[in-house]
Design a protein around this motif. Structure first.
Motif, mmCIF file in Angstrom:
data_model
loop_
_atom_site.group_PDB
_atom_site.id
_atom_site.type_symbol
_atom_site.label_atom_id
_atom_site.label_comp_id
_atom_site.label_asym_id
_atom_site.label_seq_id
_atom_site.Cartn_x
_atom_site.Cartn_y
_atom_site.Cartn_z
ATOM 1 N N ASP A 68 43.259 46.816 36.739
ATOM 2 C CA ASP A 68 44.321 46.022 37.360
ATOM 3 C C ASP A 68 45.591 46.853 37.504
ATOM 4 O O ASP A 68 45.915 47.643 36.609
ATOM 5 C CB ASP A 68 44.626 44.789 36.509
ATOM 6 C CG ASP A 68 43.503 43.767 36.584
ATOM 7 O OD1 ASP A 68 43.122 43.405 37.703
ATOM 8 O OD2 ASP A 68 43.008 43.346 35.519
ATOM 9 N N ARG A 124 37.331 46.190 45.518
ATOM 10 C CA ARG A 124 36.248 45.892 44.583
ATOM 11 C C ARG A 124 34.944 45.849 45.381
ATOM 12 O O ARG A 124 34.970 45.822 46.616
ATOM 13 C CB ARG A 124 36.443 44.593 43.810
ATOM 14 C CG ARG A 124 37.747 44.565 43.009
ATOM 15 C CD ARG A 124 37.821 43.300 42.190
ATOM 16 N NE ARG A 124 39.109 43.115 41.578
ATOM 17 C CZ ARG A 124 39.441 43.595 40.371
ATOM 18 N NH1 ARG A 124 38.557 44.269 39.668
ATOM 19 N NH2 ARG A 124 40.639 43.376 39.876
ATOM 20 N N ASP A 198 44.880 39.722 33.410
ATOM 21 C CA ASP A 198 45.419 41.086 33.418
ATOM 22 C C ASP A 198 45.604 41.571 31.982
ATOM 23 O O ASP A 198 45.237 42.697 31.638
ATOM 24 C CB ASP A 198 46.783 41.128 34.135
ATOM 25 C CG ASP A 198 46.664 40.798 35.611
ATOM 26 O OD1 ASP A 198 45.539 40.884 36.143
ATOM 27 O OD2 ASP A 198 47.674 40.457 36.230
HETATM 28 MG MG MG Z 1 44.131 41.286 39.632
#
Ligand code: MG
Ligand code: AMP
Length: 282
Positions: A68, A124, A198
């Protein structure tokens, strides 16, 4: 320096992420001194993507993976800004929907791959199925451990079909991640990006680094290489990714298609007559 070589994970080699410096900036002092080259690379990306679209024979798939706040969105912004929206797409992969989860893990991925002439950037990708899925034990080891081979076969199939694949791991340090989380907290325009996850995922940093190292080692192939990009500096990350993209596109030796008409004939038969008519019109 040839970034295609410098940052590529050689097939079969072992990867130790803590031995790779996320602060690396090559010969550049700072963003300002790299600016000229950044602009030049963007112009190249623009021209080469246009050529790929015109040629309509091959395609490019770019996979972005990272922890992240490592800069997936920023990289997409930068690379994509140089492209024409016609022929270029971004696709983000989130937690699988009910329908996606009811299929094999590559089902939703295959459906999103580029058609001939297209560039597609994955924010991703299928690699989540050997990363988050492994770290959180969402499926048993017997299942995820088979996926590296399945991924290699899947990617080979795409390559055989004219798709060129580049996979980037944006490498930041644990400290840099925390600095970026803080910047998000301080910027109301970025509050929407913050989630509990996160911070909880951050605690699993070593498990993730391990999972990444395995994925990089097992799936960096000649036909679909991984690149580990030093990403603590956003401008260097952008420059490195751009250079690898342009280097790859240049090596394809793409050509504009032959015109579907005889240009000289069109010039003589039609265009000259139109000009003459326009000149003699009252
Ligand atoms: Mg994120
Ligand atoms: P973001 O990219 O920040 O919008 O978050 C997307 C979330 O979806 C991340 O937490 C990913 O780990 C998660 N995700 C993506 N693909 C998968 C997958 N195949 N299985 C489980 N979670 C996933």
């Amino acid at each position: 320096m040839d970034y295609l070589k410098l940052f590529r994970v050689e097939p079969g080699s072992s990867v130790r992420l803590n031995k790779i410096d996320p602060d690396f900036k090559d010969k550049h002092e700072d963003k300002e001194s790299a600016e000229l080259e950044i602009v030049k690379q963007n112009q190249k990306i623009h021209d080469l993507q246009y050529l790929m679209y015109a040629e309509n024979r091959r395609s490019l798939l770019i996979c972005l993976q990272a922890m992240d706040a490592a800069g997936k969105d920023g990289t997409i912004n930068h690379v994509f800004a140089a492209m024409n929206a016609q022929g270029a797409r971004v696709r983000s992969f989130k937690t699988p929907s009910h329908e996606e989860a009811a299929h094999d893990f590559l089902w939703r991925i295959h459906n999103a791959t580029p058609a001939k002439g297209e560039v597609v950037i994955f924010n991703r990708s299928h690699y989540e199925d050997v990363l988050v899925v492994r770290v959180h034990k969402l499926v048993p080891k017997e299942v995820w451990s088979e996926r590296y081979d399945l991924i290699n076969d899947f990617e080979r199939n795409l390559v055989e079909n004219g798709t060129h694949i580049l996979k980037f791991f944006l490498h930041i340090s644990l400290d840099e991640q925390l600095r970026r989380f803080k910047q998000r907290l301080d910027d109301p325009a970025r509050h929407w990006k913050i989630t509990d996850a996160d911070y909880t995922e951050r605690r699993l940093w070593p498990e993730y680094q391990n999972a990444y190292e395995d994925a990089l080692e097992k799936t960096s192939t000649k036909h679909a290489p991984w690149f580990v990009i030093p990403a603590n500096r956003k401008w260097f990350r952008n420059l490195a990714v751009s250079r690898i993209v342009t280097g790859t596109l240049e090596s394809l030796d793409m050509k504009f298609p032959e015109p579907v008409v005889n240009i000289d004939e069109i010039r003589r038969q039609y265009h000259a007559a139109e000009e003459a008519a326009a000149a003699s019109a009252p």
